[in-house]
Design an enzyme around this catalytic site. Structure first.
Site, PDB file in Angstrom:
ATOM      1  CE1 TYR A   1      -3.317  -2.805   0.450  1.00 29.42           C
ATOM      2  CE2 TYR A   1      -2.852  -2.860   2.797  1.00 29.42           C
ATOM      3  CZ  TYR A   1      -3.507  -3.367   1.693  1.00 29.42           C
ATOM      4  OH  TYR A   1      -4.337  -4.437   1.846  1.00 29.42           O
TER       5      TYR A   1
ATOM      6  N   GLY B   1      -7.686  -1.906  13.354  1.00 27.20           N
ATOM      7  CA  GLY B   1      -6.726  -2.554  14.235  1.00 27.20           C
ATOM      8  C   GLY B   1      -5.760  -3.451  13.490  1.00 27.20           C
TER       9      GLY B   1
ATOM     10  CG  HIS C   1      -1.924 -16.326   0.662  1.00 25.79           C
ATOM     11  ND1 HIS C   1      -2.340 -16.345  -0.654  1.00 25.79           N
ATOM     12  CD2 HIS C   1      -2.173 -15.062   1.103  1.00 25.79           C
ATOM     13  CE1 HIS C   1      -2.806 -15.170  -1.003  1.00 25.79           C
ATOM     14  NE2 HIS C   1      -2.716 -14.369   0.039  1.00 25.79           N
TER      15      HIS C   1
END
Length: 345
Positions: free
Chosen positions: A147, A235, A255
């Site tokens: 991100y 969270g 994974h």
């Protein structure tokens, strides 16, 4: 029929040119070819496609003809001109207006995953992801890399929405989840799987638990039913208290992580889970011998170049779930890319 040598050479050429096939698909998506043809009142010639998209006539004709050979476009001759239209595949999965469009995930793969795969040899040599070489981001800052901007985060969230628009109902229907009215989707991103869950099971409420930046992006860019059955909570599931629930969803989460981190997370979930509740693990499962199917094997290599995890066999997930305290562990193959494992507390 050619000799075995000829067949082997053709297979070699097919494999070595595979990246070119992917790039044709990615480029056509990024340039808007399939969206344009979906919106057009009829088939268009290459010159018209080029003019609408503001791209070169030469490159457009070559790209469109490659898409025809890949069965992404139809072509026919009208008054001496080749005109193009989407195939059923493109209409269903590549046009952005389709409810089952995979366009966002394909663009994420093109812009992020593909760049990491350029360093596959280094990933195999070193045994770790390649974000440092691909993007200048240290491997320990894994999710900052995934991100690395608001736009990248949004692309990834939309991409997961694409996946669950096709695969979500199948994995959620693999077991009867109606006995679990309170569900927590850990790492649930945009809430796409939560929407599928509330659509399939009328009596359930889903809390989507994810990192603060992810939750805020989801709230800004995605819409949700007004019945209040989907809520969000911010969270870190490795550190912060988990919402109490009857059932925890872990979809494409385990994974990402090493066995040790998976064990820690599963133990935390077991501690938070209500007695009689359970956990639903949704992953692409390897065969029992760990060698196949091909798609899952490639996904496992993708975990090597992009994360610190891997795809696993049912037995390997059992070996993680049982020590965490879960029992009555059942695995269901769905026939799709993703399968389901249900375990009880």
């Amino acid at each position: 029929m050619g000799s075995p040598h000829d067949q082997a050479y053709r297979l070699l050429k097919e494999y070595s040119n595979g990246f070119m096939v992917s790039q044709v698909l990615f480029a056509a998506c990024e340039l808007g070819v399939f969206d344009l043809l979906a919106e057009a009142p009829g088939p268009l010639g290459s010159a018209a496609v080029a003019a609408h998209l503001g791209i070169s006539c030469r490159g457009t004709e070559q790209l469109l003809d490659a898409c025809v050979l890949l069965k992404l476009l139809h072509v026919e001759m009208r008054r001496g001109e080749a005109v193009y239209a989407n195939t059923e595949l493109a209409s269903a999965y590549l046009a952005g207006t389709s409810p089952t469009s995979q366009q966002h995930m394909l663009l994420y793969v093109a812009r992020t995953t593909y760049l990491c795969w350029a360093h596959l040899a280094e990933a195999v040599r070193e045994g770790k992801n390649q974000y440092l070489k691909a993007f200048g981001v240290p491997s320990e800052e894994l999710f900052s890399a995934i991100y690395r901007s608001e736009g990248e985060r949004l692309q990834f969230l939309r991409g997961l929405g694409d996946v669950w628009s096709v695969e979500g109902r199948g994995v959620l229907a693999a077991f009867d989840l109606s006995p679990f009215p309170l569900v927590c989707d850990l790492g649930g991103c945009s809430g796409a799987l939560a929407k599928e869950c509330t659509s399939l099971y009328a009596g359930c409420h889903v809390t989507v638990f994810d990192m603060p930046d992810v939750v805020q992006t989801a709230k800004r860019h995605f819409s949700f039913p007004e019945d209040g059955r989907i809520s969000f909570r911010e969270g870190d599931f490795f550190k912060d208290p988990l919402p109490e629930a009857d059932l925890y969803l872990l979809a494409r989460v385990l994974h990402d992580w090493t066995d040790d981190k998976c064990s820690r997370l599963l133990a935390r979930i077991h501690g938070a889970c209500r007695t009689g509740g359970g956990i639903l693990v949704i992953e692409s499962l390897l065969d029992a011998d760990g060698r196949g199917p091909l798609t899952t094997q490639l996904y496992s290599l993708n975990m090597l170049v992009q994360t610190e995890g891997r795809e696993r066999t049912p037995a390997q997930y059992l070996a993680l779930l049982a020590p965490a305290g879960f029992h009555d562990i059942q695995c269901r193959r769905t026939g799709g890319t993703y399968d389901a494992i249900l375990a009880r507390k």
